[in-house]
Motif scaffolding. Structure first.
Motif, PDB file in Angstrom:
ATOM      1  N   ASP A 109       0.853  -1.153  -0.020  1.00  0.00           N
ATOM      2  CA  ASP A 109      -0.031  -0.097  -0.092  1.00  0.00           C
ATOM      3  C   ASP A 109       0.931   1.297   0.074  1.00  0.00           C
ATOM      4  N   TYR A 110       1.912   1.137   0.938  1.00  0.00           N
ATOM      5  CA  TYR A 110       2.774   2.369   0.965  1.00  0.00           C
ATOM      6  C   TYR A 110       3.571   2.657  -0.290  1.00  0.00           C
ATOM      7  N   ARG A 111       3.770   1.625  -0.891  1.00  0.00           N
ATOM      8  CA  ARG A 111       4.771   1.790  -2.395  1.00  0.00           C
ATOM      9  C   ARG A 111       3.614   2.521  -3.294  1.00  0.00           C
ATOM     10  N   ARG A 112       2.364   1.971  -3.232  1.00  0.00           N
ATOM     11  CA  ARG A 112       1.495   2.561  -4.116  1.00  0.00           C
ATOM     12  C   ARG A 112       1.347   3.999  -3.998  1.00  0.00           C
ATOM     13  N   MET A 113       1.159   4.386  -2.726  1.00  0.00           N
ATOM     14  CA  MET A 113       1.105   5.689  -2.512  1.00  0.00           C
ATOM     15  C   MET A 113       1.918   6.784  -2.824  1.00  0.00           C
ATOM     16  N   VAL A 114       3.460   6.078  -2.566  1.00  0.00           N
ATOM     17  CA  VAL A 114       4.474   6.840  -3.114  1.00  0.00           C
ATOM     18  C   VAL A 114       4.292   6.945  -4.762  1.00  0.00           C
ATOM     19  N   GLU A 115       4.102   6.021  -5.198  1.00  0.00           N
ATOM     20  CA  GLU A 115       4.201   5.829  -6.679  1.00  0.00           C
ATOM     21  C   GLU A 115       2.993   6.763  -7.236  1.00  0.00           C
ATOM     22  N   ALA A 116       2.057   6.947  -6.608  1.00  0.00           N
ATOM     23  CA  ALA A 116       0.741   7.685  -6.988  1.00  0.00           C
ATOM     24  C   ALA A 116       1.215   9.224  -6.899  1.00  0.00           C
ATOM     25  N   ARG A 117       1.934   9.594  -5.678  1.00  0.00           N
ATOM     26  CA  ARG A 117       2.277  10.996  -5.700  1.00  0.00           C
ATOM     27  C   ARG A 117       3.375  11.220  -6.515  1.00  0.00           C
ATOM     28  N   MET A 118       4.197  10.543  -6.903  1.00  0.00           N
ATOM     29  CA  MET A 118       5.348  10.519  -7.792  1.00  0.00           C
ATOM     30  C   MET A 118       4.844  11.110  -9.298  1.00  0.00           C
ATOM     31  N   LEU A 119       3.830  10.312  -9.659  1.00  0.00           N
ATOM     32  CA  LEU A 119       3.166  10.576 -11.028  1.00  0.00           C
ATOM     33  C   LEU A 119       2.555  12.186 -11.071  1.00  0.00           C
ATOM     34  N   VAL A 120       1.717  12.232  -9.802  1.00  0.00           N
ATOM     35  CA  VAL A 120       1.036  13.415  -9.755  1.00  0.00           C
ATOM     36  C   VAL A 120       1.876  14.804  -9.632  1.00  0.00           C
ATOM     37  N   VAL A 121       2.949  14.607  -8.750  1.00  0.00           N
ATOM     38  CA  VAL A 121       3.939  15.766  -8.351  1.00  0.00           C
ATOM     39  C   VAL A 121       4.761  15.746  -9.723  1.00  0.00           C
ATOM     40  N   ASP A 122       5.263  14.763 -10.140  1.00  0.00           N
ATOM     41  CA  ASP A 122       6.286  14.937 -11.426  1.00  0.00           C
ATOM     42  C   ASP A 122       5.421  15.641 -12.637  1.00  0.00           C
ATOM     43  N   GLY A 123       4.166  15.576 -12.806  1.00  0.00           N
ATOM     44  CA  GLY A 123       3.466  16.055 -13.850  1.00  0.00           C
ATOM     45  C   GLY A 123       3.185  17.359 -13.464  1.00  0.00           C
ATOM     46  N   ILE A 124       2.861  17.803 -12.194  1.00  0.00           N
ATOM     47  CA  ILE A 124       2.644  19.311 -11.876  1.00  0.00           C
ATOM     48  C   ILE A 124       4.154  20.010 -12.213  1.00  0.00           C
ATOM     49  N   PHE A 125       4.870  19.525 -11.984  1.00  0.00           N
ATOM     50  CA  PHE A 125       6.171  20.437 -12.024  1.00  0.00           C
ATOM     51  C   PHE A 125       6.542  20.354 -13.527  1.00  0.00           C
ATOM     52  N   ARG A 126       6.288  19.368 -14.178  1.00  0.00           N
ATOM     53  CA  ARG A 126       6.768  19.214 -15.581  1.00  0.00           C
ATOM     54  C   ARG A 126       5.941  20.172 -16.391  1.00  0.00           C
TER      55      ARG A 126
END
Length: 236
Positions: A81-98
């Motif tokens: 579950d924790y890994r999926r949380m980290v992966e989800a925020r990676m996708l969202v935050v990376d997209g925002i900054f990009r």
């Protein structure tokens, strides 16, 4: 709970939810721990109705589970579950900054009367306090400042309340998972991220590339910690 002032059922409901969330984040309510509406109502000296509503709210946030016959219990997140949380925020935050390259200014602050510079100063102060707590290994101080830091930063960089709320929920859930493990870590300092100020500075410079690298490094660090927890569990 506040002892004075007008308190509506709605605010009481929120106060109870906030208090219980803080108990979970502090580790005083452990994953899997069970309790009833009656127990919480007696603990806070309030009626059952706002307590039940608060507990339902926390269930909707993924912090509690409801059992029709046994009451409520603190949700127990797995390492997966924790890994999926980290992966989800990676996708969202990376997209925002990009979205914001070196030629594109950051999005405006959410409140029209609050300048971007003032908003960044506020976030930076939260980040300074969080970083100091991380370097000192003070989880009790770190958790509160870290959650507020990321919530303010999420609203600032995304200019989208739905995205900010989603990231905030992930942040809280990740801390709920992490707290019991971190409190048992011998080398907790090695696993607490303290790059809050560096990230704000990158955003202040409008350096999207640096911001992305900082966030990616942070998420990689989080996944490395998850790998360590899994390896430890396999050895048992």
């Amino acid at each position: 709970m506040p002892a004075s002032g007008a308190v509506t059922r709605s605010t009481l409901r929120q106060q109870i939810a906030d208090a219980l969330r803080d108990e979970v984040l502090a580790g005083r309510l452990q994953p899997g721990e069970e309790f009833t509406v009656k127990q919480i109502a007696e603990q806070y000296g309030v009626s059952a109705t706002p307590v039940r509503e608060a507990l339902v709210d926390l269930c909707a946030q993924g912090l509690l589970d409801s059992d029709q016959h046994r009451g409520f219990r603190v949700h127990q997140y797995s390492i997966a579950d924790y890994r999926r949380m980290v992966e989800a925020r990676m996708l969202v935050v990376d997209g925002i900054f990009r979205r914001h390259d070196s030629t594109t200014p950051p999005p405006p602050a959410p409140e029209p009367d609050l300048g971007l510079g003032v908003a960044l100063v506020s976030v930076r102060r939260r980040g300074e306090a969080a970083a100091r707590a991380a370097r000192a290994g003070d989880l009790d101080i770190l958790i509160g400042y870290d959650i507020r830091y990321w919530r303010e930063l999420g609203r600032l960089i995304s200019a989208n309340d739905y995205i900010a709320d989603f990231l905030h929920r992930l942040r809280v859930q990740a801390w709920v998972f992490s707290v019991p493990y971190l409190r048992s870590e011998r080398d907790v300092l090695g696993w607490l991220w303290s790059g809050h100020v560096d990230l704000v500075d990158a955003i202040t410079r409008n350096d999207a590339e640096a911001a992305v690298e900082l966030v990616r490094a942070y998420n990689a660090h989080s996944l490395e910690w998850a790998d360590r927890l899994e390896a430890r569990a396999l050895r048992r």
